[in-house]
Design a protein around this motif. Structure first.
Motif, PDB file in Angstrom:
ATOM      1  N   ILE A  45       2.469   3.693   5.450  1.00  0.00           N
ATOM      2  CA  ILE A  45       1.953   4.191   4.176  1.00  0.00           C
ATOM      3  C   ILE A  45       3.053   4.083   3.127  1.00  0.00           C
ATOM      4  O   ILE A  45       4.208   4.440   3.391  1.00  0.00           O
ATOM      5  N   THR A  46       2.699   3.608   1.938  1.00  0.00           N
ATOM      6  CA  THR A  46       3.668   3.493   0.849  1.00  0.00           C
ATOM      7  C   THR A  46       3.277   4.414  -0.297  1.00  0.00           C
ATOM      8  O   THR A  46       2.156   4.341  -0.809  1.00  0.00           O
ATOM      9  N   ILE A  77       8.810   5.283   0.512  1.00  0.00           N
ATOM     10  CA  ILE A  77       8.701   5.983  -0.768  1.00  0.00           C
ATOM     11  C   ILE A  77       9.513   5.229  -1.808  1.00  0.00           C
ATOM     12  O   ILE A  77      10.727   5.022  -1.639  1.00  0.00           O
ATOM     13  N   VAL A  78       8.857   4.810  -2.872  1.00  0.00           N
ATOM     14  CA  VAL A  78       9.519   4.120  -3.971  1.00  0.00           C
ATOM     15  C   VAL A  78       9.785   5.131  -5.082  1.00  0.00           C
ATOM     16  O   VAL A  78       8.847   5.719  -5.623  1.00  0.00           O
ATOM     17  N   PHE A  79      11.051   5.338  -5.401  1.00  0.00           N
ATOM     18  CA  PHE A  79      11.446   6.218  -6.497  1.00  0.00           C
ATOM     19  C   PHE A  79      11.761   5.346  -7.704  1.00  0.00           C
ATOM     20  O   PHE A  79      12.716   4.566  -7.691  1.00  0.00           O
ATOM     21  N   ASN A  80      10.950   5.470  -8.748  1.00  0.00           N
ATOM     22  CA  ASN A  80      11.090   4.613  -9.926  1.00  0.00           C
ATOM     23  C   ASN A  80      11.468   5.414 -11.157  1.00  0.00           C
ATOM     24  O   ASN A  80      10.917   6.490 -11.406  1.00  0.00           O
ATOM     25  N   ASP A 129       0.045   2.514  -1.591  1.00  0.00           N
ATOM     26  CA  ASP A 129      -1.162   3.228  -1.181  1.00  0.00           C
ATOM     27  C   ASP A 129      -1.477   4.386  -2.128  1.00  0.00           C
ATOM     28  O   ASP A 129      -2.628   4.580  -2.512  1.00  0.00           O
ATOM     29  N   ILE A 130      -0.467   5.158  -2.494  1.00  0.00           N
ATOM     30  CA  ILE A 130      -0.659   6.280  -3.399  1.00  0.00           C
ATOM     31  C   ILE A 130       0.494   6.315  -4.393  1.00  0.00           C
ATOM     32  O   ILE A 130       1.664   6.387  -4.008  1.00  0.00           O
ATOM     33  N   GLY A 179      -8.544   0.334  -3.098  1.00  0.00           N
ATOM     34  CA  GLY A 179      -8.860   1.685  -2.667  1.00  0.00           C
ATOM     35  C   GLY A 179      -7.709   2.655  -2.798  1.00  0.00           C
ATOM     36  O   GLY A 179      -7.847   3.839  -2.467  1.00  0.00           O
ATOM     37  N   GLY A 180      -6.544   2.177  -3.259  1.00  0.00           N
ATOM     38  CA  GLY A 180      -5.374   3.033  -3.417  1.00  0.00           C
ATOM     39  C   GLY A 180      -5.572   4.077  -4.505  1.00  0.00           C
ATOM     40  O   GLY A 180      -6.406   3.924  -5.403  1.00  0.00           O
TER      41      GLY A 180
END
Length: 355
Positions: A45-46, A77-80, A129-130, A179-180
């Protein structure tokens, strides 16, 4: 078309934003709670947080979301945030709070950093995904002097904020998987607001100009870099992307600032209705710190853009400007009657699904 990928403003780093964003923390945690277990299926899951700053509020939000993920999941987990963000502080926050080695989280977590403006695409197509963004979408790209493309004073703000949010949403559309989910929360126009403190902010900048910390032109040119959208502006944006996103949830909530609630409790039963001096000082310090954490760097950017011959901006460091701002703002708040008005914000919460 106006380019929006040159945004360079950030929240104040060094732990300052982490320590002075208690209002935003409440909103972030609630946003994370909108994720349900049936929306987090799969072994990989991303998640992505667009506008993470130093990360303490992101951790509160993402912890809630992660609790809904399968225990055997691998979670990226992408921290932007913008390139100007304090990524050293973000890294320390993630290491200290997210992993929490004493709690034996069975999920494997892989944090990544994406130092780009969220007006750019920051991850590949069909990757997330979210996605989340809390307490940042009220910022207007062209009200930030570091961007070099300032919005004219007579420009149509409504048109500008629509262009900003549509640019953001359509960029996220490419990054989300089919579907995200995209979970958003940002302050909007409402009866509960922070406006009772605004006069003190501009008085504080005048004080800085008198003391030659910034130029008089910088004090007069400064604009708050955000706009609180109206319900009509939000509806217009959602209508424009109805072919790309389904609205799963859409609601508003008044969120009172924790510092105001704490302050109010100290004099609610006072016969005179007069606050305790120490309690008022603590309240003013908290609100001054909060505003400095949010707009301190924008004040610095404005000071550097509008230098004056009589100002010491050339030699004053960013830290010195922010420090003097926090001090002067606290003094101005202390002299005002802003404390008589409830302080906080109305927030809109949006849960969107990519069609």
């Amino acid at each position: 078309m106006v380019a929006r990928n040159n945004e360079r403003t950030s929240m104040v780093g060094g732990g300052y934003y982490n320590q002075n964003s208690s209002l935003q923390a409440l909103v972030a945690e609630e946003c994370g709670g909108l994720v349900s277990p049936d929306e987090c299926q799969g072994g990989s899951i991303t998640l992505a947080d667009y506008g993470c700053s130093e990360g303490s509020n992101s951790v509160l939000m993402l912890r809630r979301a992660i609790e809904s993920c399968p225990e055997d999941a691998s979670i990226t987990i992408v921290f932007n945030d913008t390139p100007a963000n304090d990524y050293n502080s973000l890294s320390a926050t993630m290491d200290r709070l997210l992993r929490e080695p004493d709690k034996k989280n069975p999920r494997k977590i892989y944090p990544l950093m994406a130092p780009q403006s969220y007006y750019q695409q920051v991850v590949p197509d069909d990757f997330v995904d979210i996605g989340f963004s809390t307490a940042s979408l009220h910022w207007i790209a062209r009200l930030q002097p570091a961007g070099g493309n300032l919005l004219p004073s007579d420009a149509d703000i409504s048109a500008e904020v629509l262009a900003d949010i549509l640019h953001f949403l359509r960029t996220r559309y490419r990054e989300l998987r089919s579907g995200g989910l995209l979970l958003l929360s940002f302050p909007v126009d409402g009866e509960l607001s922070l406006k009772c403190a605004y006069p003190s902010i501009f008085q504080c900048l005048t004080d800085l100009a008198v003391e030659k910390v910034i130029s008089k032109e910088a004090a007069s040119k400064f604009r708050l870099p955000f706009h609180f959208r109206t319900p009509e502006e939000i509806s217009q944006a959602l209508q424009a992307v109805k072919g790309e996103f389904e609205v799963v949830e859409h609601f508003d909530r008044d969120v009172t600032h924790p510092a105001f609630l704490q302050f109010q409790s100290t004099f609610a039963d006072s016969p005179s209705g007069t606050p305790d001096a120490k309690a008022l000082d603590a309240y003013c310090k908290a609100i001054s710190g909060g505003f400095t954490a949010i707009i301190g760097n924008t004040v610095v950017d404005t000071a550097r853009l509008f230098r004056g011959a009589s100002s010491s901006t050339e030699t004053s460091s960013a830290e010195e400007i922010r420090s003097r701002m926090a001090e002067k703002l606290q003094q101005r708040l202390r002299k005002s009657d802003f404390w008589r008005t409830s302080l906080g914000n109305k927030y809109v919460f949006l849960k969107l699904r990519k069609i």
